[in-house]
Scaffold this motif. Structure first.
Motif, PDB file in Angstrom:
ATOM      1  N   CYS A  64      -5.218  -9.161  -8.832  1.00  0.00           N
ATOM      2  CA  CYS A  64      -4.202  -8.517  -7.998  1.00  0.00           C
ATOM      3  C   CYS A  64      -4.588  -8.682  -6.528  1.00  0.00           C
ATOM      4  O   CYS A  64      -5.781  -8.745  -6.206  1.00  0.00           O
ATOM      5  CB  CYS A  64      -4.100  -7.028  -8.351  1.00  0.00           C
ATOM      6  SG  CYS A  64      -2.697  -6.224  -7.547  1.00  0.00           S
ATOM      7  N   VAL A  67      -6.061  -3.336  -4.286  1.00  0.00           N
ATOM      8  CA  VAL A  67      -7.101  -2.586  -5.018  1.00  0.00           C
ATOM      9  C   VAL A  67      -6.745  -1.103  -4.886  1.00  0.00           C
ATOM     10  O   VAL A  67      -7.368  -0.367  -4.126  1.00  0.00           O
ATOM     11  CB  VAL A  67      -8.510  -2.836  -4.425  1.00  0.00           C
ATOM     12  CG1 VAL A  67      -9.596  -2.313  -5.366  1.00  0.00           C
ATOM     13  CG2 VAL A  67      -8.757  -4.309  -4.146  1.00  0.00           C
ATOM     14  N   CYS A  68      -5.736  -0.663  -5.627  1.00  0.00           N
ATOM     15  CA  CYS A  68      -5.257   0.716  -5.457  1.00  0.00           C
ATOM     16  C   CYS A  68      -6.239   1.714  -6.063  1.00  0.00           C
ATOM     17  O   CYS A  68      -6.857   1.446  -7.094  1.00  0.00           O
ATOM     18  CB  CYS A  68      -3.896   0.880  -6.110  1.00  0.00           C
ATOM     19  SG  CYS A  68      -2.706  -0.297  -5.497  1.00  0.00           S
ATOM     20  N   GLY A 107       0.384  -6.645 -15.021  1.00  0.00           N
ATOM     21  CA  GLY A 107      -0.927  -7.183 -14.649  1.00  0.00           C
ATOM     22  C   GLY A 107      -1.866  -6.028 -14.323  1.00  0.00           C
ATOM     23  O   GLY A 107      -1.719  -4.953 -14.903  1.00  0.00           O
ATOM     24  N   ARG A 176      -2.802   2.974  -1.759  1.00  0.00           N
ATOM     25  CA  ARG A 176      -2.712   1.543  -2.074  1.00  0.00           C
ATOM     26  C   ARG A 176      -3.339   0.627  -1.022  1.00  0.00           C
ATOM     27  O   ARG A 176      -3.449  -0.572  -1.235  1.00  0.00           O
ATOM     28  CB  ARG A 176      -1.250   1.162  -2.310  1.00  0.00           C
ATOM     29  CG  ARG A 176      -0.705   1.847  -3.549  1.00  0.00           C
ATOM     30  CD  ARG A 176       0.761   1.641  -3.765  1.00  0.00           C
ATOM     31  NE  ARG A 176       1.116   0.379  -4.407  1.00  0.00           N
ATOM     32  CZ  ARG A 176       1.041   0.173  -5.712  1.00  0.00           C
ATOM     33  NH1 ARG A 176       0.600   1.115  -6.507  1.00  0.00           N
ATOM     34  NH2 ARG A 176       1.387  -0.982  -6.227  1.00  0.00           N
TER      35      ARG A 176
END
Ligand code: SF4
Ligand code: SF4
Length: 351
Positions: A64, A67-68, A107, A176
């Motif tokens: 992704c 990197v929340c 994802g 986020r």
């Protein structure tokens, strides 16, 4: 064990085994927190069984661009797990024969899988009409090669479901990452421009809200009104529906709960908000989740805890829908997250 001593142990919570131990024992004395199994047995729902299969949810990889802080997948730019074309081909064979009508692509950022577009095109040819892409929005602006995603989504009538934790910059960026709110707004405007969520258009754009801390979401319909009003007034953005999702106590959110000493209270609030009516429609009853490497799970959360389906059939290469429909769904304490209040699923409230 107290919450403080648990925190002091600095466990490696990335291990599914350790997360399961914590969920089943954790800081609670035996019998202190009722088991989910006992809870659903009270209303005659144990063992939990699938109903008609409607959705195949494919996790195309854990990579992704974000990197929340509450990501239950633990996704990020450094994750290397990506579904191969070979596994996608196995999925396509299944898609040709499944009774499921919806393909839900998730994802990580599913668009970062190098074969994402090829797969959507092939699944489209194989007869799937209802696609969901769980897009984090910022991917559309992350790199030139993704700029035309709105047109690609439009071409294949992909139903776009996007996370937006809040309609204000500060809360969204806190969860986020800095700059995410502004990019998300720009991406939503681009989706509106190609026709998403416009009057008379079939192109659907839904938003996902999840709480920014150790609390449960409030009323979904009321929040949808607030989001619609604020996004229209401030940015001229339209969307169709808002899905309010409860954070499940696994992965990065579990780490956060322990680090902030909120784990115990959060588990109690989930149990206190247990709603037997929500058990009826938990998403594992109509969905099969397929991991990037082809293993089969009752849901995306069980996938993160490495709880493969309780069936002779465990991998996409040996898929058999009749056998899978006959399985018992694997449950644990994290399932309380799906049955709190109005219920929670990837499609929002279940009641
Ligand atoms: S955008 Fe989604 S998958 Fe990516 S880190 Fe955030 S929550 Fe996880
Ligand atoms: S966590 Fe998964 S298995 Fe448990 S109730 Fe929710 S959807 Fe079902």
């Amino acid at each position: 064990m107290s919450l403080k001593s648990l925190k002091a142990r600095e466990d490696d919570l990335s291990s599914p085994q350790r997360q399961l131990e914590l969920l089943s024992e954790g800081i609670f004395e035996e019998g202190e927190l009722p088991t989910f199994k006992d809870k659903i047995a009270e209303s005659g729902h144990f063992p939990l069984k699938p109903k008609k299969l409607e959705i195949l949810q494919l996790n195309l990889g854990y990579m992704c661009n974000q990197v929340c802080s509450h990501c239950h997948v633990d996704a990020g730019p450094d994750r290397k797990e990506v579904m191969t074309k070979e596994t996608m081909q196995q999925c396509l064979e299944v898609i040709k024969n499944t009774g499921a009508h919806t393909l839900d692509l998730t994802g990580g950022a599913p668009e970062m899988n190098p074969n994402f577009r090829w797969f959507v095109e092939e699944a489209s040819k194989a007869g799937i009409k209802d696609f969901i892409a769980r897009s984090n929005l910022t991917i559309i602006l992350a790199n030139k090669k993704y700029h035309d995603l709105p047109d690609f989504f439009k071409k294949h009538n992909v139903h776009v479901v996007s996370s937006l934790p809040f309609y204000k910059r500060e809360k969204t960026d806190k969860q986020r990452g800095n700059g995410v709110f502004d990019k998300s707004i720009k991406a939503l405007q681009l989706l509106n421009e190609v026709g998403y969520a416009q009057p008379g258009s079939d192109l659907k754009l839904d938003l996902v809200y999840n709480p920014s801390g150790a609390f449960l979401p409030t009323n979904q319909a009321a929040m949808e009104n607030d989001f619609k009003k604020a996004l229209k007034e401030d940015f001229n953005i339209d969307f169709n529906s808002l899905f309010a999702i409860t954070n499940l106590p696994i992965s990065r959110f579990l780490e956060y709960l322990i680090a902030s000493e909120n784990y115990e209270d959060y588990m109690y609030s989930l149990v206190d908000a247990y709603n037997p009516a929500a058990v009826e429609n938990v998403m594992c009853t109509n969905t099969i989740s397929i991991s990037w490497d082809g293993w089969l799970y009752d849901c995306d959360f069980n996938q993160m805890l490495d709880l493969k389906v309780n069936s002779k059939v465990k991998h996409i290469s040996e898929y058999n829908e009749d056998l899978l429909n006959d399985r018992n769904i694997i449950i644990s304490q994290h399932c309380y997250g799906c049955t709190a209040g109005a219920g929670s699923s990837c499609q929002g409230s279940t009641i």
